[in-house]
Write a protein that holds these residues in place. Sequence first.
Motif, short mmCIF file in Angstrom:
data_model
loop_
_atom_site.label_atom_id
_atom_site.label_comp_id
_atom_site.label_asym_id
_atom_site.label_seq_id
_atom_site.Cartn_x
_atom_site.Cartn_y
_atom_site.Cartn_z
N ARG A 216 7.65 -3.99 4.32
CA ARG A 216 7.73 -5.38 4.80
C ARG A 216 8.99 -5.59 5.63
O ARG A 216 8.95 -6.23 6.68
CB ARG A 216 7.68 -6.34 3.62
CG ARG A 216 6.31 -6.43 2.99
CD ARG A 216 6.33 -7.32 1.75
NE ARG A 216 5.00 -7.44 1.18
CZ ARG A 216 4.76 -7.44 -0.13
NH1 ARG A 216 5.75 -7.36 -1.00
NH2 ARG A 216 3.52 -7.54 -0.57
N GLU B 129 0.42 -6.80 5.91
CA GLU B 129 -0.72 -6.52 5.05
C GLU B 129 -2.00 -6.93 5.77
O GLU B 129 -2.09 -8.06 6.26
CB GLU B 129 -0.59 -7.25 3.72
CG GLU B 129 0.60 -6.77 2.91
CD GLU B 129 0.77 -7.50 1.59
OE1 GLU B 129 -0.23 -8.01 1.04
OE2 GLU B 129 1.93 -7.55 1.12
N ILE C 39 -2.86 -1.56 -1.07
CA ILE C 39 -2.63 -2.55 -0.03
C ILE C 39 -2.60 -1.78 1.28
O ILE C 39 -1.88 -0.79 1.42
CB ILE C 39 -1.31 -3.30 -0.26
CG1 ILE C 39 -1.36 -4.09 -1.56
CG2 ILE C 39 -0.99 -4.20 0.94
CD1 ILE C 39 -0.03 -4.68 -1.99
N MET D 257 -1.61 -1.65 5.17
CA MET D 257 -0.61 -2.29 6.03
C MET D 257 -0.66 -1.65 7.41
O MET D 257 -1.01 -0.48 7.56
CB MET D 257 0.78 -2.16 5.43
CG MET D 257 0.89 -2.73 4.01
SD MET D 257 2.55 -2.63 3.32
CE MET D 257 3.24 -4.16 3.98
#
Length: 156
Positions: free
Chosen positions: A125, A131, A150, A152
């Motif tokens: 991040r 995401e 997740i 990304m």
Amino acid sequence: MTAPSAAAGLALVPMTLGDVDAVHALECSVFPHPWSRANFSDSIQAGYDAWLLRSARGELAGYFVLMLVLDEAHLLDVAVAGERHGTGLGLHLLETVCARAKEMGAESVLLEVRPSNERALAVYRRFGFAEIGLRKGYYPAHEGRREDAIVMRHTV
């Protein structure tokens, strides 16, 4: 974005089959469900973009394995040696991954990460990965269970 001293004294070198034992040992030291030696060997033999960060003394500080699919690079595996966590080396590796992806003609880098891997999520991040989805039951987990991933993406 990288801390100025994060990669000081480290050299980026291509991963070879002779590196697999050291890479696998680092992998096992930082991940509860590590890649196998065969995963690394197969990636090298398939021609994936695999690189190491080594000190002048030959110590392995980190690595990544990147696969190009059309105009998208897929970051298959990346790790930083435990004693180097928190030094900015993860951000340095991501900068290198994105530069390599761009050189190969990719427009973006895609990765999957466990929701339980909070340290990695924070680094991704911070670097600017967004995401874009969730893969249900993607990763093996304890006692035969599965953990979601997740998904990304970062534009290069």
